[in-house]
Write a protein that holds these residues in place. Structure first.
Motif, short mmCIF file in Angstrom:
data_model
loop_
_atom_site.label_atom_id
_atom_site.label_comp_id
_atom_site.label_asym_id
_atom_site.label_seq_id
_atom_site.Cartn_x
_atom_site.Cartn_y
_atom_site.Cartn_z
N GLU A 161 -16.75 12.86 69.53
CA GLU A 161 -17.61 12.58 68.38
C GLU A 161 -17.55 13.58 67.30
N PHE A 162 -17.57 13.32 66.32
CA PHE A 162 -17.80 14.20 65.20
C PHE A 162 -18.40 13.48 63.82
N GLU A 163 -19.01 14.20 63.02
CA GLU A 163 -19.59 13.68 61.78
C GLU A 163 -20.36 12.17 62.00
N GLY A 164 -21.00 12.33 63.15
CA GLY A 164 -21.87 11.22 63.48
C GLY A 164 -21.18 10.06 63.78
N GLU A 165 -20.00 9.97 64.32
CA GLU A 165 -19.38 8.78 64.54
C GLU A 165 -18.19 9.12 65.92
N ARG A 166 -17.86 8.14 66.55
CA ARG A 166 -17.25 8.34 67.65
C ARG A 166 -15.55 7.71 67.18
N TRP A 167 -14.54 8.63 67.60
CA TRP A 167 -13.47 8.33 66.94
C TRP A 167 -12.50 8.21 68.29
N THR A 168 -11.47 7.45 68.19
CA THR A 168 -10.54 7.21 69.22
C THR A 168 -9.30 7.60 68.85
N ILE A 169 -8.53 8.39 69.92
CA ILE A 169 -7.19 9.09 69.70
C ILE A 169 -6.22 8.04 69.93
N VAL A 170 -5.31 7.73 68.59
CA VAL A 170 -4.42 6.70 68.65
C VAL A 170 -3.03 7.32 68.49
N GLY A 171 -2.90 8.71 68.41
CA GLY A 171 -1.33 9.32 68.27
C GLY A 171 -1.57 10.65 68.36
N ILE A 172 -0.37 11.31 68.54
CA ILE A 172 -0.07 12.55 68.78
C ILE A 172 0.88 13.09 67.65
N LEU A 173 0.62 14.25 67.17
CA LEU A 173 1.48 14.63 65.95
C LEU A 173 1.98 15.95 66.41
N ASP A 174 3.25 16.21 65.91
CA ASP A 174 3.73 17.77 66.16
C ASP A 174 4.17 18.37 64.80
N GLY A 175 3.51 19.36 64.55
CA GLY A 175 3.75 20.17 63.20
C GLY A 175 4.64 21.38 63.59
N GLY A 176 5.41 21.42 64.76
CA GLY A 176 6.28 22.69 64.94
C GLY A 176 5.83 23.84 64.97
N GLY A 177 4.61 24.01 65.67
CA GLY A 177 4.09 25.32 65.69
C GLY A 177 3.34 25.62 64.42
N ARG A 178 3.05 24.99 63.49
CA ARG A 178 2.27 25.22 62.34
C ARG A 178 0.99 24.82 62.54
N VAL A 179 0.21 24.88 61.28
CA VAL A 179 -1.28 24.84 61.47
C VAL A 179 -1.64 23.28 61.83
N TYR A 180 -0.58 22.24 61.27
CA TYR A 180 -0.92 20.97 61.56
C TYR A 180 -1.15 20.72 62.99
#
Length: 218
Positions: A161-180
Protein backbone atom coordinates in the motif's frame (compact mmCIF):
# COMPACT_ATOMS: atom_id res chain seq x y z
CA UNK A 1 55.28 13.62 30.64
CA UNK A 2 53.14 11.09 32.52
CA UNK A 3 54.95 7.75 32.94
CA UNK A 4 53.50 4.84 30.94
CA UNK A 5 53.47 2.71 34.12
CA UNK A 6 51.15 5.21 35.81
CA UNK A 7 48.77 5.20 32.81
CA UNK A 8 48.58 1.41 32.74
CA UNK A 9 48.00 1.21 36.51
CA UNK A 10 45.24 3.84 36.21
CA UNK A 11 43.52 1.88 33.45
CA UNK A 12 43.62 -1.23 35.59
CA UNK A 13 41.88 0.49 38.45
CA UNK A 14 39.12 1.85 36.22
CA UNK A 15 38.23 -1.34 34.37
CA UNK A 16 34.56 -0.48 33.76
CA UNK A 17 35.27 2.97 32.41
CA UNK A 18 38.12 1.62 30.29
CA UNK A 19 35.92 -1.15 28.85
CA UNK A 20 33.14 1.31 28.05
CA UNK A 21 35.59 3.66 26.35
CA UNK A 22 37.02 0.86 24.22
CA UNK A 23 33.51 -0.35 23.34
CA UNK A 24 32.45 3.18 22.39
CA UNK A 25 35.45 3.64 20.10
CA UNK A 26 34.84 0.23 18.52
CA UNK A 27 31.19 1.07 17.85
CA UNK A 28 32.12 4.38 16.22
CA UNK A 29 34.69 2.67 14.00
CA UNK A 30 32.20 -0.07 13.03
CA UNK A 31 29.49 2.49 12.26
CA UNK A 32 31.89 4.56 10.15
CA UNK A 33 32.98 1.47 8.21
CA UNK A 34 29.36 0.45 7.59
CA UNK A 35 28.36 3.95 6.45
CA UNK A 36 31.41 4.14 4.18
CA UNK A 37 30.47 0.81 2.58
CA UNK A 38 26.90 1.98 1.98
CA UNK A 39 28.08 5.29 0.54
CA UNK A 40 30.54 3.53 -1.77
CA UNK A 41 27.82 1.19 -3.01
CA UNK A 42 25.48 4.13 -3.70
CA UNK A 43 28.20 6.06 -5.55
CA UNK A 44 28.96 3.05 -7.77
CA UNK A 45 25.24 2.59 -8.39
CA UNK A 46 24.75 6.20 -9.53
CA UNK A 47 27.97 6.28 -11.56
CA UNK A 48 26.87 3.31 -13.68
CA UNK A 49 23.28 4.53 -14.15
CA UNK A 50 22.47 6.01 -17.54
CA UNK A 51 24.21 5.92 -20.93
CA UNK A 52 25.78 8.65 -23.10
CA UNK A 53 22.71 8.56 -25.37
CA UNK A 54 20.26 9.36 -22.56
CA UNK A 55 19.11 12.88 -21.75
CA UNK A 56 17.29 13.50 -18.47
CA UNK A 57 14.96 16.53 -18.47
CA UNK A 58 13.57 18.16 -15.31
CA UNK A 59 12.20 21.56 -14.39
CA UNK A 60 14.89 24.22 -14.21
CA UNK A 61 15.94 24.96 -10.64
CA UNK A 62 14.33 21.84 -9.17
CA UNK A 63 16.42 20.46 -6.31
CA UNK A 64 15.10 16.91 -6.75
CA UNK A 65 12.55 15.26 -9.02
CA UNK A 66 9.99 15.45 -6.18
CA UNK A 67 10.00 19.24 -6.64
CA UNK A 68 10.09 19.17 -10.44
CA UNK A 69 6.88 20.05 -12.30
CA UNK A 70 6.95 19.69 -16.07
CA UNK A 71 3.66 20.50 -17.85
CA UNK A 72 2.13 17.55 -19.69
CA UNK A 73 1.58 19.83 -22.68
CA UNK A 74 5.36 19.76 -23.35
CA UNK A 75 5.35 16.08 -24.37
CA UNK A 76 4.60 16.76 -28.04
CA UNK A 77 7.36 19.36 -28.23
CA UNK A 78 9.95 17.04 -26.64
CA UNK A 79 9.00 14.19 -28.99
CA UNK A 80 9.64 16.34 -32.07
CA UNK A 81 13.07 17.65 -31.04
CA UNK A 82 15.78 17.00 -33.60
CA UNK A 83 18.04 14.17 -32.50
CA UNK A 84 15.47 12.12 -30.60
CA UNK A 85 15.74 8.42 -31.46
CA UNK A 86 12.68 6.55 -32.71
CA UNK A 87 11.50 2.97 -32.83
CA UNK A 88 9.18 2.59 -35.76
CA UNK A 89 7.13 5.77 -35.67
CA UNK A 90 7.41 6.23 -31.88
CA UNK A 91 9.87 8.76 -30.41
CA UNK A 92 11.87 7.24 -27.56
CA UNK A 93 10.71 9.74 -24.95
CA UNK A 94 9.58 8.50 -21.54
CA UNK A 95 7.39 10.95 -19.59
CA UNK A 96 7.60 10.12 -15.89
CA UNK A 97 6.57 10.83 -12.34
CA UNK A 98 9.48 10.00 -10.06
CA UNK A 99 8.78 10.56 -6.35
CA UNK A 100 9.56 9.18 -2.94
CA UNK A 101 6.77 7.63 -0.93
CA UNK A 102 6.06 5.48 2.10
CA UNK A 103 4.58 2.02 1.68
CA UNK A 104 2.85 -0.16 4.21
CA UNK A 105 4.09 -3.73 3.99
CA UNK A 106 2.64 -6.24 6.44
CA UNK A 107 1.69 -3.36 8.70
CA UNK A 108 5.19 -1.81 8.65
CA UNK A 109 5.99 1.49 6.93
CA UNK A 110 8.89 1.38 4.45
CA UNK A 111 10.41 4.10 2.26
CA UNK A 112 9.92 3.66 -1.49
CA UNK A 113 11.28 5.22 -4.66
CA UNK A 114 8.44 5.28 -7.21
CA UNK A 115 8.63 5.73 -10.96
CA UNK A 116 5.42 6.16 -12.94
CA UNK A 117 5.96 5.25 -16.60
CA UNK A 118 4.16 4.38 -19.83
CA UNK A 119 4.76 1.37 -22.06
CA UNK A 120 7.48 3.24 -23.99
CA UNK A 121 9.80 3.11 -20.94
CA UNK A 122 10.70 -0.52 -21.63
CA UNK A 123 12.17 0.64 -24.98
CA UNK A 124 13.86 3.79 -23.69
CA UNK A 125 15.68 2.16 -20.76
CA UNK A 126 18.35 -0.10 -22.22
CA UNK A 127 19.87 -0.81 -18.78
CA UNK A 128 16.67 -2.31 -17.40
CA UNK A 129 15.25 -5.69 -18.27
CA UNK A 130 12.22 -7.63 -17.15
CA UNK A 131 13.33 -10.89 -15.54
CA UNK A 132 10.01 -12.20 -14.31
CA UNK A 133 6.32 -11.46 -14.86
CA UNK A 134 5.21 -8.39 -16.79
CA UNK A 135 5.54 -4.63 -16.96
CA UNK A 136 2.94 -2.65 -14.97
CA UNK A 137 -0.39 -1.95 -16.60
CA UNK A 138 -3.63 -0.39 -15.45
CA UNK A 139 -5.37 -1.78 -12.39
CA UNK A 140 -2.86 -0.67 -9.71
CA UNK A 141 -0.03 -2.93 -10.81
CA UNK A 142 3.68 -2.50 -10.07
CA UNK A 143 6.92 -3.99 -11.32
CA UNK A 144 9.51 -3.95 -8.56
CA UNK A 145 13.30 -3.83 -8.72
CA UNK A 146 15.23 -6.93 -7.71
CA UNK A 147 16.90 -5.26 -4.70
CA UNK A 148 13.64 -3.70 -3.49
CA UNK A 149 11.94 -7.08 -3.81
CA UNK A 150 14.54 -8.71 -1.57
CA UNK A 151 14.55 -5.88 1.00
CA UNK A 152 10.77 -5.84 1.27
CA UNK A 153 10.46 -9.62 1.14
CA UNK A 154 7.88 -9.38 -1.64
CA UNK A 155 7.39 -11.13 -4.96
CA UNK A 156 4.91 -11.50 -7.78
CA UNK A 157 1.36 -11.73 -6.49
CA UNK A 158 2.13 -9.87 -3.27
CA UNK A 159 0.71 -6.44 -2.59
CA UNK A 160 1.76 -3.23 -0.89
CA UNK A 161 0.00 0.00 0.00
CA UNK A 162 1.19 3.48 -0.92
CA UNK A 163 -0.38 6.79 -1.92
CA UNK A 164 -3.71 5.59 -0.53
CA UNK A 165 -4.04 2.57 -2.83
CA UNK A 166 -3.23 -1.15 -2.74
CA UNK A 167 -0.91 -2.22 -5.57
CA UNK A 168 -0.16 -5.74 -6.79
CA UNK A 169 3.30 -6.84 -7.89
CA UNK A 170 3.16 -8.27 -11.41
CA UNK A 171 6.84 -8.28 -12.37
CA UNK A 172 10.48 -8.13 -11.26
CA UNK A 173 12.98 -5.91 -13.08
CA UNK A 174 16.77 -6.07 -13.10
CA UNK A 175 18.83 -2.91 -13.43
CA UNK A 176 22.21 -4.61 -13.18
CA UNK A 177 23.00 -3.16 -9.78
CA UNK A 178 21.93 0.35 -10.73
CA UNK A 179 19.43 2.59 -8.94
CA UNK A 180 16.55 1.00 -10.86
CA UNK A 181 16.95 -2.15 -8.77
CA UNK A 182 15.72 -0.20 -5.74
CA UNK A 183 12.66 1.30 -7.43
CA UNK A 184 9.00 0.43 -7.86
CA UNK A 185 7.61 1.13 -11.35
CA UNK A 186 3.93 1.64 -11.97
CA UNK A 187 1.50 3.07 -14.50
CA UNK A 188 2.08 6.79 -15.01
CA UNK A 189 -1.54 7.94 -15.01
CA UNK A 190 -2.50 5.81 -12.01
CA UNK A 191 0.42 7.15 -9.98
CA UNK A 192 -0.52 10.68 -11.05
CA UNK A 193 -4.07 10.18 -9.81
CA UNK A 194 -2.99 8.53 -6.55
CA UNK A 195 -0.38 11.22 -5.77
CA UNK A 196 -2.61 14.06 -6.99
CA UNK A 197 -0.07 15.30 -9.53
CA UNK A 198 -1.20 17.04 -12.71
CA UNK A 199 2.33 17.38 -14.12
CA UNK A 200 5.26 15.13 -14.95
CA UNK A 201 8.42 15.30 -12.88
CA UNK A 202 10.76 14.50 -15.77
CA UNK A 203 11.45 13.00 -19.17
CA UNK A 204 14.05 10.44 -20.12
CA UNK A 205 14.96 10.90 -23.77
CA UNK A 206 17.02 8.52 -25.89
CA UNK A 207 19.03 10.35 -28.51
CA UNK A 208 20.08 8.88 -31.87
CA UNK A 209 23.73 8.96 -30.77
CA UNK A 210 26.07 10.76 -28.39
CA UNK A 211 26.43 13.72 -30.74
CA UNK A 212 22.65 14.15 -30.90
CA UNK A 213 22.52 13.88 -27.08
CA UNK A 214 25.00 16.74 -26.77
CA UNK A 215 22.92 18.87 -29.14
CA UNK A 216 19.76 18.16 -27.15
CA UNK A 217 21.49 19.25 -23.94
CA UNK A 218 22.71 22.48 -25.52
Amino acid sequence: MIPLRYILRSLGRRKLRTAMTILGVALVVALFAAMSAVAETMVRSFQTTGTPEEVFIVQGGAITTDFSHVPRSTLGYIQTLDGVATEGDRPLVSPEIQIGSVARVAGVERDLSLRGVTDIAARVYTQVRLVEGSWPGSGFQVTIGRTASIKLGLGIGDSLEFEGERWTIVGILDGGGRVYDQEVWTDLDELAAASHRTTYTSYLVRARDTSAASQLIE
